[in-house]
Design a protein around this motif. Structure first.
Motif, mmCIF file in Angstrom:
data_model
loop_
_atom_site.group_PDB
_atom_site.id
_atom_site.type_symbol
_atom_site.label_atom_id
_atom_site.label_comp_id
_atom_site.label_asym_id
_atom_site.label_seq_id
_atom_site.Cartn_x
_atom_site.Cartn_y
_atom_site.Cartn_z
ATOM 1 N N THR A 120 58.403 100.606 32.179
ATOM 2 C CA THR A 120 58.569 101.805 31.412
ATOM 3 C C THR A 120 57.216 102.632 31.208
ATOM 4 O O THR A 120 57.193 103.745 31.194
ATOM 5 N N GLN A 121 56.355 101.804 31.009
ATOM 6 C CA GLN A 121 55.047 102.320 30.872
ATOM 7 C C GLN A 121 54.224 103.169 31.938
ATOM 8 O O GLN A 121 53.513 103.804 31.783
ATOM 9 N N ASN A 122 54.964 102.612 33.188
ATOM 10 C CA ASN A 122 54.402 103.329 34.328
ATOM 11 C C ASN A 122 54.931 105.017 34.614
ATOM 12 O O ASN A 122 54.641 105.650 35.218
ATOM 13 N N ILE A 123 56.096 105.280 33.609
ATOM 14 C CA ILE A 123 56.596 106.458 33.942
ATOM 15 C C ILE A 123 55.721 107.623 33.897
ATOM 16 O O ILE A 123 55.392 108.547 34.727
ATOM 17 N N PRO A 124 54.828 107.748 32.707
ATOM 18 C CA PRO A 124 53.957 108.681 32.757
ATOM 19 C C PRO A 124 52.658 108.897 33.927
ATOM 20 O O PRO A 124 52.354 109.702 34.224
ATOM 21 N N PHE A 125 52.419 107.532 34.462
ATOM 22 C CA PHE A 125 51.639 107.651 35.622
ATOM 23 C C PHE A 125 52.444 108.548 36.808
ATOM 24 O O PHE A 125 51.381 109.174 37.448
ATOM 25 N N THR A 126 53.707 108.185 36.846
ATOM 26 C CA THR A 126 54.232 109.162 37.922
ATOM 27 C C THR A 126 53.767 110.565 37.599
ATOM 28 O O THR A 126 53.992 111.434 38.782
ATOM 29 N N ASP A 127 53.766 111.024 36.360
ATOM 30 C CA ASP A 127 53.598 112.452 36.182
ATOM 31 C C ASP A 127 52.264 112.856 36.829
ATOM 32 O O ASP A 127 52.286 114.121 37.257
ATOM 33 N N ARG A 128 51.549 111.970 36.870
ATOM 34 C CA ARG A 128 50.236 112.382 37.381
ATOM 35 C C ARG A 128 49.899 112.428 38.867
ATOM 36 O O ARG A 128 48.889 112.330 39.223
ATOM 37 N N LEU A 129 51.065 111.941 39.437
ATOM 38 C CA LEU A 129 50.711 112.216 41.144
ATOM 39 C C LEU A 129 50.885 113.674 41.552
ATOM 40 O O LEU A 129 49.956 114.016 41.547
ATOM 41 N N ASP A 130 52.053 114.034 41.448
ATOM 42 C CA ASP A 130 52.181 115.544 41.882
ATOM 43 C C ASP A 130 52.247 116.313 40.527
ATOM 44 O O ASP A 130 53.476 116.231 40.161
ATOM 45 N N TYR A 131 51.272 116.504 40.105
ATOM 46 C CA TYR A 131 51.428 117.038 38.837
ATOM 47 C C TYR A 131 52.178 118.712 38.869
ATOM 48 O O TYR A 131 52.340 119.088 37.733
ATOM 49 N N LEU A 132 52.411 118.988 39.781
ATOM 50 C CA LEU A 132 53.462 120.389 39.706
ATOM 51 C C LEU A 132 54.649 119.915 39.897
ATOM 52 O O LEU A 132 55.735 120.800 39.701
ATOM 53 N N ALA A 133 55.313 118.827 40.078
ATOM 54 C CA ALA A 133 56.503 118.290 40.291
ATOM 55 C C ALA A 133 56.602 117.194 39.585
ATOM 56 O O ALA A 133 57.019 116.099 40.182
ATOM 57 N N SER A 134 56.408 116.809 38.171
ATOM 58 C CA SER A 134 56.263 115.696 37.637
ATOM 59 C C SER A 134 57.967 115.143 37.587
ATOM 60 O O SER A 134 58.069 114.115 37.508
ATOM 61 N N MET A 135 58.833 116.121 37.255
ATOM 62 C CA MET A 135 60.361 115.694 37.217
ATOM 63 C C MET A 135 60.673 115.047 38.175
ATOM 64 O O MET A 135 61.469 114.011 38.353
ATOM 65 N N SER A 136 60.431 115.338 39.434
ATOM 66 C CA SER A 136 60.708 114.637 40.699
ATOM 67 C C SER A 136 60.208 113.349 40.863
ATOM 68 O O SER A 136 60.734 112.485 41.236
ATOM 69 N N ASN A 137 59.008 113.218 40.310
ATOM 70 C CA ASN A 137 58.153 111.912 40.278
ATOM 71 C C ASN A 137 58.781 110.834 39.679
ATOM 72 O O ASN A 137 59.105 109.591 40.050
ATOM 73 N N ASN A 138 59.165 111.326 38.375
ATOM 74 C CA ASN A 138 59.908 110.732 37.079
ATOM 75 C C ASN A 138 61.336 109.881 37.877
ATOM 76 O O ASN A 138 61.660 109.029 38.031
ATOM 77 N N LEU A 139 61.978 111.144 38.607
ATOM 78 C CA LEU A 139 63.252 110.501 39.040
ATOM 79 C C LEU A 139 63.085 109.679 40.040
ATOM 80 O O LEU A 139 63.708 108.822 40.336
ATOM 81 N N ALA A 140 62.008 109.739 41.142
ATOM 82 C CA ALA A 140 61.862 109.007 42.238
ATOM 83 C C ALA A 140 61.644 107.405 41.651
ATOM 84 O O ALA A 140 62.238 106.366 42.283
ATOM 85 N N TYR A 141 60.751 107.497 41.012
ATOM 86 C CA TYR A 141 60.341 105.965 39.998
ATOM 87 C C TYR A 141 61.621 105.378 39.359
ATOM 88 O O TYR A 141 61.824 104.300 39.594
ATOM 89 N N CYS A 142 62.323 106.307 38.688
ATOM 90 C CA CYS A 142 63.237 105.583 37.839
ATOM 91 C C CYS A 142 64.425 105.157 38.845
ATOM 92 O O CYS A 142 64.988 104.209 38.673
#
Lengths: 372, 367, 146
Positions: free
Chosen positions: B58-80
């Motif tokens: 769960t703690q990793n979700i904010p990290f994914t935000d910071r990958l492609d910071y113009l599309a954070s939601m997509s990153n969250n989705l892929a990780y989840c």
């Protein structure tokens, strides 16, 4: 056409217009002052107008915090930029680097010497006025090239090279379209050209105006021909390494050139200071503003051309059209001397549309790869 | 006579107006022509893959935000999706719909930036991107409504989304979605037929179909080359199989096609949003799972069609509370492989717009 | 829906074609011997009914005793997928054959694995560090790098 008698400048000094105060030195002093104030205030004003205007085009507000309506923003910017550290690249050519802004700025001021603000109200009514404008305005390029060379920066050098190539190319259609105006007016003096414009020449010379406007945009490096400072490609082009006062001078040159070209276009094509009701000076200002508005409207609307496309546009499009325009104007001046202007206006408009549409069909889009 | 100048090397970046971050391109130029390029990356390398090995799932979700910071939601989705695959967690239907809505809004926002920045690279003086930022602001308002954030949302959770949407969200979204096609038409009116834009982009930076597949390009870059490949259709995740939409493809694979594909994708996203808003059911938005949990030993790969391309997360679990290996298949990085083939032989000005047409985000390239 | 091909079936075919190349096959995955990776990869790419023309991702996992390099393959015309794994024993001086000749998409990803795990790919045209700077010591994504 009311054309004043030739004004001699062989050995003697220009006549002082009777309606302006002071003797010879008074005239010169007054006009040097007027030109300096005119250029600097107009540059400041136009910077504000352009920033606010482009902001409106871009669905935002623009500078509105310093002074009423943000009017003092250019002043604040100037103060800020003057207080900045002046940096010279360690491996740059210091003398050339230092001299470049000056060399670029002086010719722009010189242009205004022959621009009439009123009937006869100009610093020097040269009988070769328009030739002088063309000659002096190209000197700015040397300053730009010096800046690019003296900075010892690759972006600057690229920008400077582009500037030279572009200005040399666009000079030719620019001059050719001027010749047509001179044919109509029968004089090279700017004041006489204004007096000859009972009808603004933009109506008699629509194609000439079109060519002159585009070539002038290229000369002063405005979008879509702003290759030499193409922000997205070569950072800031020739003035990448400039800061502080010297950068301010380049900034001033950019806008002073725009004002100068607007003034020249207003004089040549929009009948300068002539106009009903309002005082001539105001008419002149209004026309300058109208041309400047057109320039920054274009700037905020369209993207930039590539360097080879810019060259092709000059040599393959503007140059042939300028020649044709000159030919047609020459024939008209001889054949249709006594014809009322209205048929000429419509015929010229039709010729312009046909030529532009026809000629642009020769151009193909895209491509441009070079095998390496 | 052939005039031959000495080639010289220009460093485009890492600090340059149009490298979209800290990308560095060592370009060898012959006059204006690009003879050779060497991309140098890593200026934004933060070691997110390593950091993630020390955090719980769960703690990793904010990290994914910071990958492609113009599309954070997509990153969250892929990780989840990857974690849910790993741990066998299901998502309530409403949660799935909310995820789709957020992902499509995010696609709109990201494409707006992509197209606007691309026009900026072409030399338009900020006008297109400012028009597009205007609409992006509205999208960010919606994200703020649901998550309280405007850039790094961390809205999705393993097993759903963090919280249900406020009741004013759907009406506001409906208003936005109704207006969006008009805005897209406005952009088209400004850009689509502009002669200078066409002259700059048509036939420039062609990426042939075979090459696009061979270099593992994905997203709009792949589709502009004429490959009809979209993870949402090819391997539907979440509830994407319930919506009707088309996959826009290009034909020539040039910069213009990449721009067109993005614009057409925005229209399709609007279509998906309309359907999702009509179908969204009531109910829970999240499966209750503990914040710290131990997925079984194994591995999983979850992927989504992110705005920039196929975004995948490869997770290996050793049965502990943190991933043993966290790998992100970053579309931006892999699309950059195409850079060399597209750029060589073009002028500097073209190199910039070719780079812009790939649409990368350095946060994702360097990770 | 992308069909996850059965690793066992593919492995049986491969074992017939290249005897001794397969170590094991589970689920969607086949574990290939490092030496036979180029042939197996070329076969997977070129066999008409497999045609894995798209290398989705390439990465590595550190299992202390060995490194596992994971190739995730997809076929765009046939829409099916397969995972190929190769093991690399030991912790120093690791080498694997490169697949950039087959899928150029492996270019940056192999460099990434080299940079972060220290597995050199023979045959790669530009085997240099990608994220870390030249002269950086160590490989950050290894489990023993702290």
């Amino acid at each position: 056409m009311a054309i004043a008698g030739p004004i001699t400048y062989y050995g003697t000094l220009p006549q002082v217009p009777p309606d302006w105060p002071g003797g010879f030195w008074g005239h010169w002093g007054t006009f040097v002052g007027i030109i300096l104030v005119f250029v600097l205030t107009l540059v400041m004003g136009f910077i504000w107008v352009e920033r606010r205007g482009i902001a409106r085009f871009q669905a935002r507000v623009g500078p509105n915090r310093v002074g009423p309506f943000g009017l003092l923003q250019p002043v604040a910017d100037a103060i800020k930029v003057l207080l900045k550290e002046d940096i010279i690249p360690a491996s740059g050519d210091k003398v050339v680097h230092w001299l470049a802004p000056v060399v670029a700025f002086v010719p722009v001021l010189l242009i205004f010497a022959v621009v009439p603000f009123w009937d006869g109200a100009l610093l020097a009514d040269l009988n070769i006025g328009i030739l002088y404008v063309v000659a002096v305005s190209s000197l700015t390029t040397i300053g730009i090239f010096m800046a690019g060379w003296g900075s010892n920066n690759k972006y600057s050098l690229l920008g400077a090279m582009r500037a030279i190539a572009q200005v040399v190319s666009y000079e030719i259609p620019l001059v050719l379209s001027l010749v047509a105006v001179v044919l109509l007016a029968g004089s090279l003096s700017l004041n006489d050209i204004v007096r000859a414009q009972n009808i603004p020449f933009i109506l008699l010379q629509p194609l000439g105006f079109f060519i002159f406007f585009l070539a002038a945009c290229a000369e002063i490096n405005r979008t879509p021909f702003d290759l030499l400072e193409a922000e997205s490609e070569i950072v800031a082009g020739f003035h990448t390494e400039y800061s502080g006062m010297k950068f301010a001078l380049f900034y001033l040159v950019e806008y002073a050139e725009a004002v100068a070209i607007s003034a020249i276009i207003a004089t040549l094509f929009l009948s300068g200071w002539r106009g009903p009701l309002l005082p001539p000076f105001l008419w002149f200002l209004l026309k300058v503003f109208a041309v400047f508005f057109l320039i920054f409207w274009v700037r905020s609307t369209i993207p930039r051309l590539r360097v080879d496309q810019v060259m092709a546009f000059a040599w393959k499009f503007l140059l042939p059209l300028a020649f044709l325009n000159l030919l047609i104007t020459g024939v008209q001046v001889i054949v249709w001397q006594g014809v009322l202007p209205w048929p000429v206006i419509f015929v010229n408009l039709a010729i312009m549309v046909v030529l532009i549409v026809g000629w642009s069909s020769f151009f193909r889009l895209g491509g441009g790869r070079v095998e390496v | 006579m052939v005039l031959k100048a000495e080639p010289f090397v220009v460093n485009l970046g890492p600090v340059h107006p149009s490298t979209h971050g800290v990308f560095r391109l060592r370009a060898t130029l012959d006059g204006e022509v690009v003879v050779n390029i060497e991309p140098v990356i890593g200026y934004l390398h933060r070691g997110i893959e390593k950091l993630a090995e020390g955090r719980t799932y769960t703690q990793n979700i904010p990290f994914t935000d910071r990958l492609d910071y113009l599309a954070s939601m997509s990153n969250n989705l892929a990780y989840c999706l990857a974690v849910e695959k790993l741990a066998g967690i299901t998502v309530p239907e409403r949660g799935d719909y909310l995820r789709v809505i957020m992902a499509e809004l995010q696609r709109l926002a990201s494409h707006l930036i992509a197209v606007g920045a691309f026009l900026n690279d072409c030399g338009a003086f900020m006008t297109p991107i400012l028009y597009m930022l205007r609409e992006r602001e509205k999208i960010l308002d919606h994200f703020e409504m649901v998550s309280g954030q405007r850039l790094t949302y961390a809205y999705m959770r393993i097993g759903g989304v963090s919280q249900d949407i406020p009741e004013e969200f759907l009406p506001a979204l409906g208003k936005f979605v109704a207006g969006m096609p008009g805005y897209i038409d406005e952009y088209d009116g400004l850009i689509k037929e502009n002669e200078i834009f066409l002259a700059r982009t048509k036939g420039v930076g062609i990426l042939p179909k075979d090459l696009a597949i061979n270099i593992s390009a994905s997203g709009p870059v792949l589709r502009a080359s004429g490959v009809k490949w979209d993870i949402r259709k090819a391997d539907p995740y979440s509830v994407y199989d319930r919506f009707e939409f088309d996959i826009p493809t290009g034909t020539a694979g040039d910069c213009y096609d990449r721009y067109r594909v993005r614009v057409e994708e925005m229209r399709q996203s609007v279509r998906i949003l309309q359907q999702a808003m009509a179908q969204i059911p009531k109910g829970k938005v999240r499966t209750e799972i503990p914040l710290t949990f131990r997925p079984p030993v194994g591995e999983a790969y979850g992927h989504v069609e992110a705005p920039k391309g196929e975004l995948g997360f490869y997770l290996v679990s050793d049965g502990s509370i943190a991933p043993y290996r966290f790998h992100c298949r970053a579309p931006s990085l892999i699309n950059l492989t195409a850079l060399r083939d597209m750029m060589i032989g073009w002028k500097v000005a073209d190199a910039i717009i070719i780079f812009g047409s790939i649409d990368i985000c350095m946060g994702e390239v360097d990770r | 829906m992308t069909v996850a091909l059965s690793g066992k079936e593919i492995a049986a075919r491969l074992a017939k074609q290249f005897p001794g190349s397969i170590i094991e096959a589970t689920g969607n995955t086949i574990l290939v011997k490092a030496d036979s990776l180029p042939e197996v990869a070329a076969f997977l790419k070129n066999a008409p009914d497999l045609s894995f023309d798209y290398l989705v991702s390439l990465t590595a996992v550190d299992y202390w005793d060995y490194f596992e390099v994971v190739y995730r393959l997809t076929s765009i015309p046939r829409n099916h997928s397969l995972v190929l794994k190769v093991r690399c024993q030991g912790r120093a001086n690791l080498h694997l054959p490169s697949v950039t000749g087959l899928w150029r998409g492996a270019d940056f990803q192999e460099r990434e694995v080299y940079d972060l795990f220290g597995i050199a790919f023979d045959g790669h045209p530009n085997m240099k560090r990608i994220f870390m700077w030249e002269g950086f010591q160590g490989h950050p994504l290894r489990r023993d790098y702290l």
